[in-house]
Design a protein around this motif. Sequence first.
Motif, short mmCIF file in Angstrom:
data_model
loop_
_atom_site.label_atom_id
_atom_site.label_comp_id
_atom_site.label_asym_id
_atom_site.label_seq_id
_atom_site.Cartn_x
_atom_site.Cartn_y
_atom_site.Cartn_z
N ARG A 1 -1.93 -6.50 -2.07
CA ARG A 1 -2.84 -7.58 -1.65
C ARG A 1 -4.27 -7.06 -1.63
O ARG A 1 -4.51 -5.94 -1.17
CB ARG A 1 -2.46 -8.10 -0.27
CG ARG A 1 -1.12 -8.80 -0.28
CD ARG A 1 -0.83 -9.38 1.07
NE ARG A 1 0.36 -10.19 1.00
CZ ARG A 1 0.46 -11.38 1.58
NH1 ARG A 1 -0.54 -11.89 2.25
NH2 ARG A 1 1.58 -12.06 1.48
N ASN A 2 -5.18 -7.88 -2.10
CA ASN A 2 -6.60 -7.49 -2.14
C ASN A 2 -7.38 -8.17 -1.04
O ASN A 2 -7.20 -9.37 -0.78
CB ASN A 2 -7.22 -7.86 -3.49
CG ASN A 2 -6.68 -7.00 -4.61
OD1 ASN A 2 -6.21 -5.90 -4.38
ND2 ASN A 2 -6.74 -7.50 -5.82
N TYR A 3 -8.26 -7.39 -0.42
CA TYR A 3 -9.17 -7.87 0.62
C TYR A 3 -10.54 -7.31 0.28
O TYR A 3 -10.93 -6.27 0.80
CB TYR A 3 -8.71 -7.40 2.01
CG TYR A 3 -7.35 -7.93 2.39
CD1 TYR A 3 -7.22 -9.13 3.08
CD2 TYR A 3 -6.19 -7.24 2.03
CE1 TYR A 3 -5.97 -9.63 3.42
CE2 TYR A 3 -4.94 -7.74 2.36
CZ TYR A 3 -4.83 -8.93 3.05
OH TYR A 3 -3.59 -9.42 3.37
N GLY A 4 -11.25 -7.96 -0.62
CA GLY A 4 -12.54 -7.43 -1.09
C GLY A 4 -12.30 -6.15 -1.86
O GLY A 4 -11.54 -6.12 -2.82
N ASP A 5 -12.92 -5.06 -1.42
CA ASP A 5 -12.76 -3.77 -2.11
C ASP A 5 -11.63 -2.93 -1.51
O ASP A 5 -11.48 -1.76 -1.81
CB ASP A 5 -14.07 -2.99 -2.12
CG ASP A 5 -14.58 -2.65 -0.73
OD1 ASP A 5 -14.02 -3.15 0.27
OD2 ASP A 5 -15.55 -1.87 -0.64
N ILE A 6 -10.81 -3.56 -0.67
CA ILE A 6 -9.67 -2.88 -0.03
C ILE A 6 -8.38 -3.47 -0.60
O ILE A 6 -8.27 -4.68 -0.79
CB ILE A 6 -9.71 -3.07 1.49
CG1 ILE A 6 -10.93 -2.38 2.08
CG2 ILE A 6 -8.43 -2.57 2.15
CD1 ILE A 6 -11.16 -2.66 3.54
N GLU A 7 -7.41 -2.58 -0.86
CA GLU A 7 -6.07 -3.02 -1.24
C GLU A 7 -5.09 -2.62 -0.15
O GLU A 7 -5.20 -1.52 0.41
CB GLU A 7 -5.62 -2.36 -2.55
CG GLU A 7 -6.18 -2.99 -3.78
CD GLU A 7 -5.63 -2.35 -5.06
OE1 GLU A 7 -5.76 -3.00 -6.09
OE2 GLU A 7 -5.10 -1.22 -5.01
N ARG B 1 -6.35 -6.68 9.82
CA ARG B 1 -5.38 -6.57 10.90
C ARG B 1 -4.74 -7.93 11.20
O ARG B 1 -3.53 -8.03 11.37
CB ARG B 1 -6.02 -5.99 12.17
CG ARG B 1 -6.24 -4.49 12.07
CD ARG B 1 -6.77 -3.89 13.35
NE ARG B 1 -8.21 -4.06 13.41
CZ ARG B 1 -8.89 -4.60 14.42
NH1 ARG B 1 -8.28 -5.01 15.50
NH2 ARG B 1 -10.21 -4.70 14.38
N MET B 2 -5.55 -9.00 11.21
CA MET B 2 -5.01 -10.34 11.45
C MET B 2 -4.03 -10.73 10.34
O MET B 2 -2.96 -11.29 10.61
CB MET B 2 -6.13 -11.38 11.52
CG MET B 2 -6.87 -11.37 12.83
SD MET B 2 -7.96 -12.80 13.03
CE MET B 2 -9.25 -12.42 11.87
N SER B 3 -4.38 -10.43 9.10
CA SER B 3 -3.49 -10.76 7.97
C SER B 3 -2.16 -10.04 8.09
O SER B 3 -1.09 -10.64 7.89
CB SER B 3 -4.14 -10.38 6.64
OG SER B 3 -5.26 -11.19 6.39
N ILE B 4 -2.19 -8.76 8.44
CA ILE B 4 -0.95 -8.00 8.59
C ILE B 4 -0.11 -8.56 9.73
O ILE B 4 1.11 -8.70 9.61
CB ILE B 4 -1.26 -6.50 8.82
CG1 ILE B 4 -1.87 -5.88 7.55
CG2 ILE B 4 0.02 -5.75 9.22
CD1 ILE B 4 -2.42 -4.48 7.74
#
Length: 188
Positions: free
Chosen positions: A171-177, A31-34
């Motif tokens: 964009r990748n965030y661990g196992d989340i895209e 959420r912070m990244s977005i």
Amino acid sequence: MALKIETGSLRGKSFSPVDDKRTRYTTGQLRMSIMNMFDFSSAVIIDFFGGSGSFSFEAISNGAKRSYIVDISKKAVSTIIKNAKTIGIDDRISIFNTDYSRAMEKFSSESITADVIFADPPFNMGFCSEFLLHMDSNPGILNDNGFILLEKSDKEEINCINNCFFLEQKRNYGDIELLIYIKKNRHE
């Protein structure tokens, strides 16, 4: 376990998770990244698969003027209502307790449009491709120059051709895209 708003004017305000172990949350980091990627000032949001409402709350905390939150779960909807009242933003959200495809049709028929559409469907169940196909049939609910932010498992494949939107970033965030789609220009 309480969740909290990570950024913006409501930063630090706590809200409740949905009392259902099947509900997965958009992480505070994502959420912070977005919020750092996009300007939500005066934006209208449509939040599909809304869960506890965390994405919409974060966007409103960062200047979004309204969010339409869609979730088929009655538990999720009652949690969102309670959370919005607790945070003090219940006048800035509209909640739809329905299937995402029915909600899209309703938004289309009522000319409800958004600047940003966020979707966080259950992982690895084929909803991502279905969601994009339904968006392709209802492109008018996203304003020109608007974005679709699709959160998915890095293991789930998207297997659909999309005529109205194109993938701008992944964009990748661990196992989340996080897939970021933009609306194609009508003259392309």
